[in-house]
Motif scaffolding. Structure first.
Motif, PDB file in Angstrom:
ATOM      1  N   SER A  27      50.676  37.010  30.789  1.00 47.87           N
ATOM      2  CA  SER A  27      52.139  37.030  30.831  1.00 47.87           C
ATOM      3  C   SER A  27      52.671  36.382  32.099  1.00 47.87           C
ATOM      4  CB  SER A  27      52.653  38.475  30.728  1.00 47.87           C
ATOM      5  OG  SER A  27      52.466  39.184  31.938  1.00 47.87           O
ATOM      6  N   ARG A  28      51.830  36.320  33.142  1.00 49.95           N
ATOM      7  CA  ARG A  28      52.250  35.715  34.412  1.00 49.95           C
ATOM      8  C   ARG A  28      51.729  34.288  34.565  1.00 49.95           C
ATOM      9  NH1 ARG A  28      52.858  40.345  39.047  1.00 49.95           N
ATOM     10  NH2 ARG A  28      53.341  42.095  37.660  1.00 49.95           N
ATOM     11  N   GLY A  29      51.198  33.738  33.476  1.00 54.84           N
ATOM     12  CA  GLY A  29      50.827  32.327  33.483  1.00 54.84           C
ATOM     13  C   GLY A  29      49.378  32.018  33.760  1.00 54.84           C
ATOM     14  N   ALA A  30      48.529  33.035  33.854  1.00 53.26           N
ATOM     15  CA  ALA A  30      47.108  32.799  34.099  1.00 53.26           C
ATOM     16  C   ALA A  30      46.368  32.542  32.790  1.00 53.26           C
ATOM     17  CB  ALA A  30      46.497  33.994  34.819  1.00 53.26           C
ATOM     18  N   ARG A  31      45.175  31.994  32.900  1.00 53.46           N
ATOM     19  CA  ARG A  31      44.256  31.839  31.776  1.00 53.46           C
ATOM     20  C   ARG A  31      43.069  32.751  32.047  1.00 53.46           C
ATOM     21  NH1 ARG A  31      48.367  30.361  30.512  1.00 53.46           N
ATOM     22  NH2 ARG A  31      49.048  28.345  29.680  1.00 53.46           N
ATOM     23  N   ASP A  80      34.918  28.214  33.853  1.00 56.61           N
ATOM     24  CA  ASP A  80      34.950  26.868  34.426  1.00 56.61           C
ATOM     25  C   ASP A  80      35.074  25.808  33.329  1.00 56.61           C
ATOM     26  OD1 ASP A  80      34.711  27.835  36.993  1.00 56.61           O
ATOM     27  OD2 ASP A  80      32.550  27.524  37.110  1.00 56.61           O
ATOM     28  N   ASP A  81      34.300  25.977  32.262  1.00 55.82           N
ATOM     29  CA  ASP A  81      34.271  24.962  31.204  1.00 55.82           C
ATOM     30  C   ASP A  81      35.529  24.983  30.349  1.00 55.82           C
ATOM     31  OD1 ASP A  81      31.776  24.306  32.115  1.00 55.82           O
ATOM     32  OD2 ASP A  81      30.669  25.269  30.486  1.00 55.82           O
ATOM     33  N   THR A  82      36.124  26.151  30.153  1.00 51.81           N
ATOM     34  CA  THR A  82      37.286  26.270  29.261  1.00 51.81           C
ATOM     35  C   THR A  82      38.597  25.996  29.975  1.00 51.81           C
ATOM     36  OG1 THR A  82      36.096  27.985  28.013  1.00 51.81           O
ATOM     37  CG2 THR A  82      38.463  27.766  27.597  1.00 51.81           C
ATOM     38  N   PHE A  83      38.735  26.529  31.181  1.00 50.63           N
ATOM     39  CA  PHE A  83      40.033  26.493  31.858  1.00 50.63           C
ATOM     40  C   PHE A  83      40.024  25.755  33.196  1.00 50.63           C
ATOM     41  CE2 PHE A  83      40.284  30.684  29.506  1.00 50.63           C
ATOM     42  CZ  PHE A  83      41.123  30.211  28.501  1.00 50.63           C
ATOM     43  N   GLY A  84      38.873  25.543  33.779  1.00 50.27           N
ATOM     44  CA  GLY A  84      38.802  24.946  35.106  1.00 50.27           C
ATOM     45  C   GLY A  84      38.332  25.950  36.138  1.00 50.27           C
ATOM     46  N   ALA A  85      38.409  25.581  37.390  1.00 51.18           N
ATOM     47  CA  ALA A  85      37.829  26.387  38.467  1.00 51.18           C
ATOM     48  C   ALA A  85      38.388  27.807  38.486  1.00 51.18           C
ATOM     49  CB  ALA A  85      38.074  25.706  39.811  1.00 51.18           C
ATOM     50  N   LEU A  86      37.484  28.759  38.576  1.00 49.38           N
ATOM     51  CA  LEU A  86      37.831  30.182  38.577  1.00 49.38           C
ATOM     52  C   LEU A  86      38.334  30.613  39.949  1.00 49.38           C
ATOM     53  CD1 LEU A  86      37.564  33.021  37.125  1.00 49.38           C
ATOM     54  CD2 LEU A  86      35.290  33.133  38.167  1.00 49.38           C
ATOM     55  N   GLN A  87      39.474  31.337  39.964  1.00 54.53           N
ATOM     56  CA  GLN A  87      40.026  31.809  41.237  1.00 54.53           C
ATOM     57  C   GLN A  87      40.077  33.320  41.382  1.00 54.53           C
ATOM     58  OE1 GLN A  87      42.222  29.590  39.405  1.00 54.53           O
ATOM     59  NE2 GLN A  87      42.310  27.746  40.650  1.00 54.53           N
ATOM     60  N   LEU A  88      40.047  34.070  40.276  1.00 56.80           N
ATOM     61  CA  LEU A  88      40.157  35.528  40.363  1.00 56.80           C
ATOM     62  C   LEU A  88      39.097  36.196  39.499  1.00 56.80           C
ATOM     63  CD1 LEU A  88      43.511  34.482  39.825  1.00 56.80           C
ATOM     64  CD2 LEU A  88      43.703  36.701  40.936  1.00 56.80           C
ATOM     65  N   TYR A  89      38.544  37.287  40.032  1.00 57.68           N
ATOM     66  CA  TYR A  89      37.565  38.076  39.286  1.00 57.68           C
ATOM     67  C   TYR A  89      37.961  39.547  39.377  1.00 57.68           C
ATOM     68  CZ  TYR A  89      32.997  39.355  37.335  1.00 57.68           C
ATOM     69  OH  TYR A  89      31.984  39.818  36.519  1.00 57.68           O
ATOM     70  N   PHE A  90      38.156  40.167  38.213  1.00 59.96           N
ATOM     71  CA  PHE A  90      38.507  41.582  38.144  1.00 59.96           C
ATOM     72  C   PHE A  90      37.290  42.354  37.653  1.00 59.96           C
ATOM     73  CE2 PHE A  90      42.438  39.330  38.125  1.00 59.96           C
ATOM     74  CZ  PHE A  90      43.388  40.170  38.693  1.00 59.96           C
ATOM     75  N   ALA A  91      36.589  43.003  38.585  1.00 55.03           N
ATOM     76  CA  ALA A  91      35.404  43.809  38.245  1.00 55.03           C
ATOM     77  C   ALA A  91      35.894  45.184  37.807  1.00 55.03           C
ATOM     78  CB  ALA A  91      34.475  43.913  39.450  1.00 55.03           C
ATOM     79  N   ASN A  92      36.203  45.290  36.539  1.00 52.16           N
ATOM     80  CA  ASN A  92      36.911  46.462  36.038  1.00 52.16           C
ATOM     81  C   ASN A  92      36.048  47.400  35.205  1.00 52.16           C
ATOM     82  OD1 ASN A  92      39.498  47.949  35.115  1.00 52.16           O
ATOM     83  ND2 ASN A  92      38.578  47.236  33.192  1.00 52.16           N
ATOM     84  N   ALA A  93      34.949  46.928  34.654  1.00 47.92           N
ATOM     85  CA  ALA A  93      34.113  47.774  33.793  1.00 47.92           C
ATOM     86  C   ALA A  93      33.611  48.988  34.559  1.00 47.92           C
ATOM     87  CB  ALA A  93      32.938  46.970  33.246  1.00 47.92           C
ATOM     88  N   GLY A  94      33.577  50.144  33.904  1.00 46.58           N
ATOM     89  CA  GLY A  94      33.110  51.357  34.568  1.00 46.58           C
ATOM     90  C   GLY A  94      32.712  52.425  33.574  1.00 46.58           C
ATOM     91  N   ILE A  95      31.915  53.375  34.050  1.00 52.74           N
ATOM     92  CA  ILE A  95      31.519  54.522  33.235  1.00 52.74           C
ATOM     93  C   ILE A  95      31.668  55.786  34.076  1.00 52.74           C
ATOM     94  CG2 ILE A  95      29.951  53.275  31.715  1.00 52.74           C
ATOM     95  CD1 ILE A  95      27.627  54.318  33.396  1.00 52.74           C
ATOM     96  N   ILE A  96      31.863  56.930  33.392  1.00 51.01           N
ATOM     97  CA  ILE A  96      32.083  58.186  34.099  1.00 51.01           C
ATOM     98  C   ILE A  96      30.777  58.836  34.527  1.00 51.01           C
ATOM     99  CG2 ILE A  96      32.172  59.604  32.012  1.00 51.01           C
ATOM    100  CD1 ILE A  96      34.446  60.023  35.096  1.00 51.01           C
ATOM    101  N   GLY A  97      29.743  58.776  33.707  1.00 54.42           N
ATOM    102  CA  GLY A  97      28.466  59.394  34.059  1.00 54.42           C
ATOM    103  C   GLY A  97      28.415  60.867  33.686  1.00 54.42           C
ATOM    104  N   ALA A  98      27.209  61.382  33.538  1.00 52.55           N
ATOM    105  CA  ALA A  98      27.005  62.776  33.141  1.00 52.55           C
ATOM    106  C   ALA A  98      27.395  63.718  34.273  1.00 52.55           C
ATOM    107  CB  ALA A  98      25.543  63.009  32.766  1.00 52.55           C
ATOM    108  N   PRO A  99      27.885  64.927  33.928  1.00 56.47           N
ATOM    109  CA  PRO A  99      28.276  65.894  34.966  1.00 56.47           C
ATOM    110  C   PRO A  99      27.060  66.605  35.557  1.00 56.47           C
ATOM    111  CG  PRO A  99      28.653  66.836  32.808  1.00 56.47           C
ATOM    112  CD  PRO A  99      28.204  65.427  32.576  1.00 56.47           C
ATOM    113  N   GLY A 100      27.247  67.185  36.734  1.00 56.66           N
ATOM    114  CA  GLY A 100      26.218  68.033  37.331  1.00 56.66           C
ATOM    115  C   GLY A 100      25.165  67.272  38.121  1.00 56.66           C
TER     116      GLY A 100
END
Length: 275
Positions: A27-31, A80-100
């Motif tokens: 929405s802010r113009g990024a690819r 890189d191949d689809t849009f050009g040089a990469l400038q931002l990386y959002f390392a967002n993946a995460g897991i909660i893990g077992a309790p205790g």
């Protein structure tokens, strides 16, 4: 950084905060390249392209384990191949893990891989090229648990603390070389991860979910994504969608022993309520 015209990767983009970040970036113009272990990430990319209505795609998806070096390589190559040089990386993946405390070595390895090593592996690949280019932005999703603690899951608490530490280190070490680093530390966000503790059936797991639900407002992923991109525009390191987290941090550091005692009492009340 102004993201308009920039190229970004978002991991964990099949749902929740990751999908919302991808939408906000577009929405802010990024690819955007969207990565996730779930095939749902392809649906998210298709929806973004349909909404954009452009002849050329604004988003592409890659299904794979985003904490694996080979998959990170694939994501960067695709960007890189689809849009050009990469400038931002959002390392967002995460897991909660077992309790205790009775958590297997394998479960610890998985939590460390997803919540921390994935960030390190991506940074090792991207930061040198960004230093050479004089510009780049690394955004990691940690948690308020990384600043305070998490009732229930030791793996989540430890790895999120480490993720905060790594983001701070990146910011300090490479900030003067044009590479920015931010760290997202929310409390409750309306995602599947929020309710993962209840699904375990373990009293500590149930208490963990109830702790987050009772600690403050549960925000939508879209609200959080807007806050994150506003912080990127301002190049702020610590991103706190819940303003109360800052006051909780001050209470923790001003009298640590008192804070620990209060957390033990809070945990006891939650465990009592979950029985």
């Amino acid at each position: 950084m102004d993201v308009d015209g920039k190229v970004a990767i978002v991991t964990g983009a099949g749902a929740g905060i990751g999908a919302a970040l991808a939408q906000e970036l577009v929405s802010r113009g990024a690819r955007v390249v969207l990565g996730d272990l779930s095939p749902k990430v392809e649906e998210v990319a298709a929806t973004l392209n349909e909404a954009a209505g452009d002849s050329a795609p604004v988003a592409v998806a890659h299904v794979g384990d985003v904490c694996a070096e080979a998959v990170i390589d694939d994501l960067v190559r695709l960007a890189d191949d689809t849009f050009g040089a990469l400038q931002l990386y959002f390392a967002n993946a995460g897991i909660i893990g077992a309790p205790g405390l009775d958590v297997s070595e394998s479960d610890w390895d998985t939590s460390i891989d997803v919540n921390l090593r994935a960030h390190i592996r991506a940074a090792k690949k991207l930061v040198p090229r960004w230093v050479e280019a004089g510009e780049g932005y690394f955004v990691s999703t940690a948690s308020a648990a990384g600043l305070l603690t998490q009732i229930g899951s030791a793996t989540y608490t430890v790895t999120k603390h480490a993720a905060v530490g790594f983001a701070e280190w990146l910011n300090i070490t490479y900030g003067d070389a044009g590479v920015r680093a931010s760290c997202l530390c929310p409390m409750g966000v309306e995602t599947d991860l929020l309710y993962a503790g209840r699904e375990t059936g373990d009293p500590l797991g149930v208490a963990a979910t109830n702790a987050v639900l009772s600690a403050g407002e549960v925000l939508t992923p879209q609200h959080v994504a807007t806050i994150v991109l506003d912080a990127v525009a301002d190049e702020r390191c610590l991103i706190l969608p819940h303003a109360s987290v800052l006051e909780m941090m001050r209470q923790k550091t001003s009298d640590h022993e008192r804070w620990l005692g209060g957390m033990r009492r809070y945990q006891a009340s939650l465990l009592n309520d979950s029985r």
